[in-house]
Design a protein around this motif. Structure first.
Motif, PDB file in Angstrom:
ATOM      1  N   ALA A 137       0.837  -1.205   0.000  1.00 15.60           N
ATOM      2  CA  ALA A 137       0.000   0.000   0.000  1.00 15.60           C
ATOM      3  C   ALA A 137       0.866   1.247   0.000  1.00 15.60           C
ATOM      4  CB  ALA A 137      -0.928  -0.010   1.216  1.00 15.60           C
ATOM      5  N   VAL A 138       1.975   1.187   0.752  1.00 14.15           N
ATOM      6  CA  VAL A 138       2.849   2.354   0.825  1.00 14.15           C
ATOM      7  C   VAL A 138       3.593   2.555  -0.497  1.00 14.15           C
ATOM      8  CG1 VAL A 138       4.960   3.188   1.905  1.00 14.15           C
ATOM      9  CG2 VAL A 138       3.081   2.397   3.318  1.00 14.15           C
ATOM     10  N   VAL A 140       2.441   1.720  -3.478  1.00 14.39           N
ATOM     11  CA  VAL A 140       1.463   2.264  -4.413  1.00 14.39           C
ATOM     12  C   VAL A 140       1.202   3.739  -4.124  1.00 14.39           C
ATOM     13  CG1 VAL A 140      -0.948   2.132  -5.140  1.00 14.39           C
ATOM     14  CG2 VAL A 140       0.383   0.037  -4.817  1.00 14.39           C
ATOM     15  N   ASN A 141       1.171   4.059  -2.862  1.00 14.64           N
ATOM     16  CA  ASN A 141       0.836   5.427  -2.466  1.00 14.64           C
ATOM     17  C   ASN A 141       1.936   5.967  -1.551  1.00 14.64           C
ATOM     18  OD1 ASN A 141      -0.384   7.789  -1.827  1.00 14.64           O
ATOM     19  ND2 ASN A 141      -2.331   6.881  -1.155  1.00 14.64           N
ATOM     20  N   PRO A 142       3.061   6.401  -2.130  1.00 17.25           N
ATOM     21  CA  PRO A 142       4.251   6.712  -1.324  1.00 17.25           C
ATOM     22  C   PRO A 142       4.041   7.849  -0.320  1.00 17.25           C
ATOM     23  CG  PRO A 142       4.755   6.669  -3.671  1.00 17.25           C
ATOM     24  CD  PRO A 142       3.271   6.644  -3.539  1.00 17.25           C
ATOM     25  N   ARG A 143       3.000   8.645  -0.516  1.00 16.44           N
ATOM     26  CA  ARG A 143       2.800   9.755   0.421  1.00 16.44           C
ATOM     27  C   ARG A 143       2.425   9.257   1.801  1.00 16.44           C
ATOM     28  NH1 ARG A 143      -1.350  13.607  -2.121  1.00 16.44           N
ATOM     29  NH2 ARG A 143      -1.294  14.498  -0.043  1.00 16.44           N
ATOM     30  N   ARG A 144       1.940   8.013   1.881  1.00 12.80           N
ATOM     31  CA  ARG A 144       1.563   7.475   3.189  1.00 12.80           C
ATOM     32  C   ARG A 144       2.753   6.926   3.961  1.00 12.80           C
ATOM     33  NH1 ARG A 144      -3.611   4.270   1.391  1.00 12.80           N
ATOM     34  NH2 ARG A 144      -3.080   2.834   3.067  1.00 12.80           N
ATOM     35  N   GLU A 247       0.871   0.571   9.103  1.00 14.32           N
ATOM     36  CA  GLU A 247       1.700   1.521   8.357  1.00 14.32           C
ATOM     37  C   GLU A 247       2.453   2.463   9.286  1.00 14.32           C
ATOM     38  OE1 GLU A 247      -0.632   3.600   5.480  1.00 14.32           O
ATOM     39  OE2 GLU A 247      -1.378   1.732   4.597  1.00 14.32           O
TER      40      GLU A 247
END
Lengths: 368, 274
Positions: A137-138, A140-144, A247
């Motif tokens: 998930a991180v 895919v969505n590096p801002r998280r 996360e």
């Protein structure tokens, strides 16, 4: 000080016990035993002579009156009120079921332990999956990605353990060289001490000892931190705000351990070789320059690769075991301690089991 | 030392005497020159805004917090420089209920109640210990089957009751309650008040009650001590306090919640009178 609790027996009127003194917990003394030995039958318990009564005194009198069908007289209003309160609170105590026989208990304990072991394995596998999902998930969505939290863990897991790991490795290097030299001297092969120090620290001991130290230092800390956060409902609070604890808490710790372990293991091996070299210089008169030359000849590059391949895997195991056990904490403070211990034991056990697998594997692929 | 008679002994003898107490944490001064007398047999309510040091005052009196200066006497003995024997003797004469119950999490409720008994009276036999813990548990309003349960299996209100059962284990003369009704439902809170009152009557207890619950103040407190400006600014019955012209006291008792508590106290009085 008040007079101790006492009673006199009076056989008139179907038997009377006249109590005197202070019928309270402090001065009750051996009254329960003496009451049990009092002559029967007793129809009346006369409390008019007492100085003071508390709930323990009232209970003893109530118990005696209940068991012997005796009447209680001579209490003033407050005393009667107290007596009624105690009598109202009289409920039979549920006896615990009798303990099973030794054999049955042993069988039950073994069974429970086996079930528990499989449950833990199942949970640990699930937790690894959840960590992998969080990583996905991180990605895919590096801002998280929690960059600051991760870097902070780098410092705690890596930088702050340099001192203790360095000291430990240095001493281990000296011990290996010294013990090896004693044995090899019997064949006049002291020079092989260099092979011993170089190869064993890089291949096995450097990474293994580092893993044990990191499990003791950081794996336990992960379990205790996350466990305490679980107890204080911080993790629930995170979830309600929409922060995924996998996360926010687990991933930074796991990544820190994965990235720091190779660096620490390399550093530990290096320091151990320095320690061994120092001993060779002092005890065997092998100058450092010869030591290094010989080291380059006998230690293949594949030994370093073995070290660097194993280290991140061990780091992941340690961090996941720590975080997993932390997340299992429920209910009370005792569990935090128990889970922390389990985290360390589990991590070290898994590291050693994996190390055995790695040893066979690397031999098979030709990195000998 | 005379043993107290049964029932309320409102003889004006101070069971707790605090003089010139000063407490500070670093730069922050919590109490400065604080005086307080608690009379034997009364229920004294201690009120004050958040952060005025109600709990710190209680901790000072029971010896958990070493004050900077001042004297504290309980049962006529100084708690600050009492020798070991004296402090053991004082400790077995008081019971303390902490805010969260502070039950020992590795012991069952019944074992929790037995801890002070075992500690101070090692000669009691197990059967009597079991019976004492059983009736104490029921007396504080817990169901009889709560005894073998662990604190983690209890709700917040039940933990408070179990904590009260433990604080009453030694049949103390003096009971410290730190916000006993906070977090309880109104029915539970009223039952707790009633329980405190009846224990005070039957056992001749003195109760030091820290509370924010105005209903409790009206229902059970003989006197109320108001903490503000780092001191006890006033002690007295609620009527006496209302006669004072202090803005915080006026706001506290005459605010919307204060007035509601008066109404409910009057209603309760009418119902029980009729």
């Amino acid at each position: 000080m008040s007079a101790p609790a006492d009673f006199q027996h009076d056989a008139a009127n179907g038997g009377t016990l006249r109590f005197s003194g202070d019928l309270s917990l402090r001065s009750v003394g051996d009254l329960p035993e003496r009451l049990a030995a009092a002559p029967a039958p007793i129809a009346t318990l006369d409390l008019s002579g007492i100085q003071r009564i508390d709930t323990v005194g009232a209970w003893l009198v109530h118990r005696y009156a209940r068991d012997n069908n005796a009447a209680v007289t001579g209490l003033d209003e407050n005393g009667r009120h107290l007596f009624e309160q105690v009598a109202e609170s009289d409920h039979p105590i549920e006896a615990p079921p009798p303990p099973p026989g030794t054999f049955v208990r042993l069988l039950g304990e073994v069974g429970e332990a086996v079930i528990q072991a499989f449950r833990t394995l199942y949970g640990l596998l699930g937790f690894m999956g959840a960590t992998a999902l969080a990583l996905g998930a991180v990605i895919v969505n590096p801002r998280r990605f929690r960059f600051n939290a991760t870097v902070h863990r780098f410092e705690v897991v890596g930088v702050q353990s340099l001192g203790i790991i360095g000291l430990m490795s240095f001493l281990i290097g000296i011990v290996i060289a010294q013990q090896g030299a004693v044995q090899l001297r019997q064949f006049g092969a002291e020079v092989f001490t260099i092979n011993l120090v170089g190869r064993i620290t890089l291949r096995e001991l450097g990474v293994l000892m580092t893993a044990i130290m990191v499990a003791g230092r950081s794996g336990s800390a992960f379990a205790a931190q996350i466990g305490t956060m679980k107890l204080t409902e911080e993790i629930d609070a995170m979830r309600t705000i929409g922060v995924n604890p996998m996360e926010a808490l687990v991933l930074p710790r796991v990544l820190a351990a994965i990235l720091m372990m190779p660096l620490l293991a390399f550093y530990a091996s290096l320091v151990a070789i320095i320690g061994g070299g120092l001993l060779c210089w002092i005890a065997l008169d092998i100058p450092p320059i010869t030591f290094i030359q010989r080291l380059r000849e006998v230690v293949p590059m594949s030994d370093l690769y073995v070290c660097l391949v194993k280290a991140p895997v061990f780091g992941a195991i340690i961090a996941i075991a720590g975080c997993f056990q932390g997340m299992q904490v429920e209910a009370d403070a005792e569990q935090v301690g128990m889970r922390t211990t389990t985290a360390v034991v589990q991590a070290i056990f898994l590291v050693i089991v994996l190390d055995a697998f790695f040893a066979v594997f690397f031999t098979e692929v030709g990195w000998t | 030392m005379t043993a107290p008679a049964i029932g309320p002994t409102f003889d004006g003898e101070a069971i707790i005497r605090v003089r010139g107490l000063r407490n500070s944490f670093g730069e922050q001064v919590i109490h400065d020159d604080l005086d307080l007398d608690v009379k034997r047999g009364e229920i004294i309510g201690v009120v004050g805004g958040s952060g005025t040091g109600k709990s710190v005052l209680m901790r000072s009196i029971i010896g958990l917090q070493q004050p900077d200066t001042g004297t504290i006497e309980v049962f006529g003995e100084s708690v600050l420089d009492a020798d070991v024997d004296d402090s053991v003797d004082i400790r077995r004469r008081w019971g303390v209920l902490f805010q969260g119950g502070a039950l020992f999490s590795t012991l069952t409720v019944a074992e929790n109640v037995q801890v002070p008994l075992r500690e101070f009276y090692p000669n009691l036999d197990q059967r009597l210990l079991d019976e004492i813990s059983a009736y104490k548990v029921v007396m504080t309003g817990l169901p009889p089957d709560a005894g073998p349960k662990y604190p983690a299996e209890l709700s917040g209100g039940m933990k408070k009751r179990a904590g009260l059962a433990r604080s009453l284990a030694l049949d103390p003369e003096l009971l410290f309650l730190d916000e006993p009704t906070a977090g309880l439902d109104p029915i539970g809170a009223a039952a707790f008040d009633e329980l405190t009152r009846s224990l005070q009557r039957t056992l001749g207890l003195t109760v030091f009650l820290i509370t924010h619950d105005l209903d409790s103040l009206y229902a059970i407190c003989d006197r109320v001590a108001v903490l503000a400006d780092k001191r006890v600014i006033a002690v007295g019955t609620i009527d006496e306090l209302l006669a004072l012209d202090h803005p915080w006291i006026q706001e506290y008792f005459n605010g919307p919640r204060g007035r509601a508590a008066v109404t409910s106290a009057e209603r309760a009085a009418t119902i029980s009178g009729a």
